[in-house]
Design an enzyme around this catalytic site. Structure first.
Site, PDB file in Angstrom:
ATOM      1  CG  ASP A  93       4.975  -0.957  -7.043  1.00  0.00           C
ATOM      2  OD1 ASP A  93       4.318   0.167  -6.944  1.00  0.00           O
ATOM      3  OD2 ASP A  93       5.862  -1.418  -6.506  1.00  0.00           O
ATOM      4  NE  ARG A 128      15.449   5.754  -2.572  1.00  0.00           N
ATOM      5  CZ  ARG A 128      14.035   5.240  -3.068  1.00  0.00           C
ATOM      6  NH1 ARG A 128      13.211   5.504  -1.876  1.00  0.00           N
ATOM      7  NH2 ARG A 128      13.649   5.167  -4.327  1.00  0.00           N
ATOM      8  CG  ASN A 165       8.720  -3.406  -8.056  1.00  0.00           C
ATOM      9  OD1 ASN A 165       9.954  -3.773  -8.401  1.00  0.00           O
ATOM     10  ND2 ASN A 165       8.294  -2.734  -7.105  1.00  0.00           N
ATOM     11  CB  ALA A 174      -0.127  -5.085  -3.471  1.00  0.00           C
ATOM     12  CG  ASP A 215       8.067   3.364  -7.506  1.00  0.00           C
ATOM     13  OD1 ASP A 215       9.441   3.614  -7.861  1.00  0.00           O
ATOM     14  OD2 ASP A 215       7.248   4.422  -7.446  1.00  0.00           O
ATOM     15  CB  ALA A 256      -8.143  -6.866   1.206  1.00  0.00           C
ATOM     16  CG  ASP A 257     -11.766  -2.664   1.802  1.00  0.00           C
ATOM     17  OD1 ASP A 257     -12.272  -3.797   2.053  1.00  0.00           O
ATOM     18  OD2 ASP A 257     -11.435  -2.015   2.731  1.00  0.00           O
TER      19      ASP A 257
HETATM   20  P1  ADP Z   1      -0.666  -0.443  -2.326  1.00  0.00           P
HETATM   21  O1  ADP Z   1       0.293  -1.475  -2.587  1.00  0.00           O
HETATM   22  O2  ADP Z   1      -0.054   0.687  -3.581  1.00  0.00           O
HETATM   23  O3  ADP Z   1      -0.841   0.201  -1.146  1.00  0.00           O
HETATM   24  P2  ADP Z   1      -3.018  -1.821  -2.403  1.00  0.00           P
HETATM   25  O4  ADP Z   1      -2.849  -2.108  -1.111  1.00  0.00           O
HETATM   26  O5  ADP Z   1      -4.031  -0.953  -2.473  1.00  0.00           O
HETATM   27  O6  ADP Z   1      -1.759  -0.769  -3.165  1.00  0.00           O
HETATM   28  O7  ADP Z   1      -3.181  -2.888  -3.382  1.00  0.00           O
HETATM   29  C1  ADP Z   1      -3.170  -2.936  -4.793  1.00  0.00           C
HETATM   30  C2  ADP Z   1      -4.180  -3.937  -5.330  1.00  0.00           C
HETATM   31  O8  ADP Z   1      -3.572  -5.210  -4.859  1.00  0.00           O
HETATM   32  C3  ADP Z   1      -5.491  -3.875  -4.711  1.00  0.00           C
HETATM   33  O9  ADP Z   1      -6.363  -3.161  -5.718  1.00  0.00           O
HETATM   34  C4  ADP Z   1      -5.839  -5.458  -4.881  1.00  0.00           C
HETATM   35  O10 ADP Z   1      -6.471  -5.881  -6.042  1.00  0.00           O
HETATM   36  C5  ADP Z   1      -4.672  -6.220  -4.680  1.00  0.00           C
HETATM   37  N1  ADP Z   1      -4.388  -6.432  -3.057  1.00  0.00           N
HETATM   38  C6  ADP Z   1      -3.810  -5.863  -2.105  1.00  0.00           C
HETATM   39  N2  ADP Z   1      -3.988  -6.549  -0.824  1.00  0.00           N
HETATM   40  C7  ADP Z   1      -4.887  -7.549  -1.303  1.00  0.00           C
HETATM   41  C8  ADP Z   1      -5.393  -8.619  -0.331  1.00  0.00           C
HETATM   42  N3  ADP Z   1      -5.286  -8.559   1.058  1.00  0.00           N
HETATM   43  N4  ADP Z   1      -6.306  -9.504  -0.856  1.00  0.00           N
HETATM   44  C9  ADP Z   1      -6.552  -9.443  -2.347  1.00  0.00           C
HETATM   45  N5  ADP Z   1      -6.006  -8.576  -3.044  1.00  0.00           N
HETATM   46  C10 ADP Z   1      -5.237  -7.597  -2.646  1.00  0.00           C
END
Ligand code: ADP
Length: 307
Positions: free
Chosen positions: A259, A104, A34, A257, A31, A229-230
């Site tokens: 990171d 690990r 990245n 995503a 993490d 995605a929200d």
């Molecule tokens: P984590 O990987 O820490 O759980 P998230 O899932 O919230 O973090 O994703 C981090 C960021 O990646 C989001 O704020 C968004 O900008 C982008 N992201 C993640 N999933 C999607 C998706 N399905 N479509 C578009 N952007 C995404």
């Protein structure tokens, strides 16, 4: 030293993923590494990015250090421990579902805070210090306390201290230790960047507002709550903003995503001090990352020139 330094602290592991016909492909990821990778990709040349971890003295540790350096990330602060090896994880694919196996428990990175003088030197040399709940989880409890006390010194010295709780219950000895230590990590930071899913599942938050409120009440001034995605909700010094995610045609792999969002956000925020603009930029980078395979997407594929 000229320029400014982004310091990320944590564990990078050897990654084995399926390459077909029973073959395995080797990579390196983790993490905090990245995030350093994406910060490096997005920051200008007046910033150096350094990774602080511990490695062993085997060939795989040498290869990982060379990989990190090859990404333009500083390795001078990396501690080497005789007889140790890096941690390793494997991505298993079954009927399209991914699962992870980890080796690990005795990785060199678990000793990253065992030399307090080196840790202090590294933190003092940085302008931004980044760490995560995983960084804290892998440390023996007394070393986690050492790290947190250096982090508090950094905050008191006016450095930008950034924490992603990245909650992984399996890495912690108990829920109690996890809750207390993650809360302490947030209290010691200026900016906290949690993922709402994790906070809801493990701290019982029933809304994004509840997550923001909890971390602000601990003493973190600025919060960015990521919600897939929200989109993301920002609270900077009490000022709230919502920034939507970018639309993605086909989500290929959501590894890293969060990171990548953090690395891109911090790079832009350091240069502009404009949190909503940094979040819009980071949403664009993260959208590219989820459209590609793997944790580390090459700089050329991040669409940086059109932003
Ligand atoms: P984590 O990987 O820490 O759980 P998230 O899932 O919230 O973090 O994703 C981090 C960021 O990646 C989001 O704020 C968004 O900008 C982008 N992201 C993640 N999933 C999607 C998706 N399905 N479509 C578009 N952007 C995404």
């Amino acid at each position: 030293m000229n320029g400014r330094r982004f310091l990320s602290i944590g564990e990078c592991m050897v990654e084995l993923s399926q390459a077909g016909d029973g073959l395995l492909r080797k990579g390196f990821a983790g993490d905090t590494f990245n995030t350093a990778w994406y910060a490096r990709a997005c920051l200008g040349p007046d910033w150096s990015v350094d990774y602080f971890t511990a490695l062993g003295d085997d060939a795989m540790s040498d290869e990982m250090a060379a990989f990190i350096a090859g990404a333009g990330i500083g390795t001078n602060l990396i501690r080497r421990i005789k007889g140790k090896t890096p941690g390793l994880y494997m991505i298993n694919l079954k009927n399209g579902e991914r699962s992870f196996s980890y080796w690990r428990d005795s990785s060199a990175a678990r000793s990253l805070a065992a030399d307090p003088d080196l840790l202090r030197e590294a933190v003092e040399s940085a302008d931004l210090v980044y760490f995560s709940g995983i960084t804290l989880a892998i440390l023996p409890q007394e070393d986690a306390a050492t790290l947190l006390s250096e982090i508090r010194r950094a905050k008191a010295a006016g450095k930008l201290v950034v924490f992603d709780p990245n909650i992984r219950p399996r890495l912690w000895s108990s829920y109690d230790v996890m809750h207390t230590t993650i809360s302490e990590g947030a209290r010691s930071s200026v900016l906290v960047m949690p993922s709402f899913d994790d906070e809801a599942a493990h701290f019982g938050d029933d809304s994004i507002e509840a997550t923001i409120h909890r971390y602000r009440a601990l003493g973190a001034l600025n919060i960015v709550v990521k919600n897939g995605a929200d989109g993301v909700n920002l609270n900077f010094g009490g000022e709230e903003t919502f920034v939507p995610a970018e639309k993605v045609k086909k989500v290929v792999d959501t590894t890293s995503a969060g990171d990548s969002f953090n690395g891109a956000f911090l790079a832009r925020y350091l240069e502009s001090q404009d949190a909503p603009a940094a979040a819009r930029f980071a949403a664009g980078v993260a959208a590219r990352v989820v459209s590609e395979h793997g944790a580390l997407v090459a700089r050329e594929k991040l669409g940086l020139s059109d932003r």
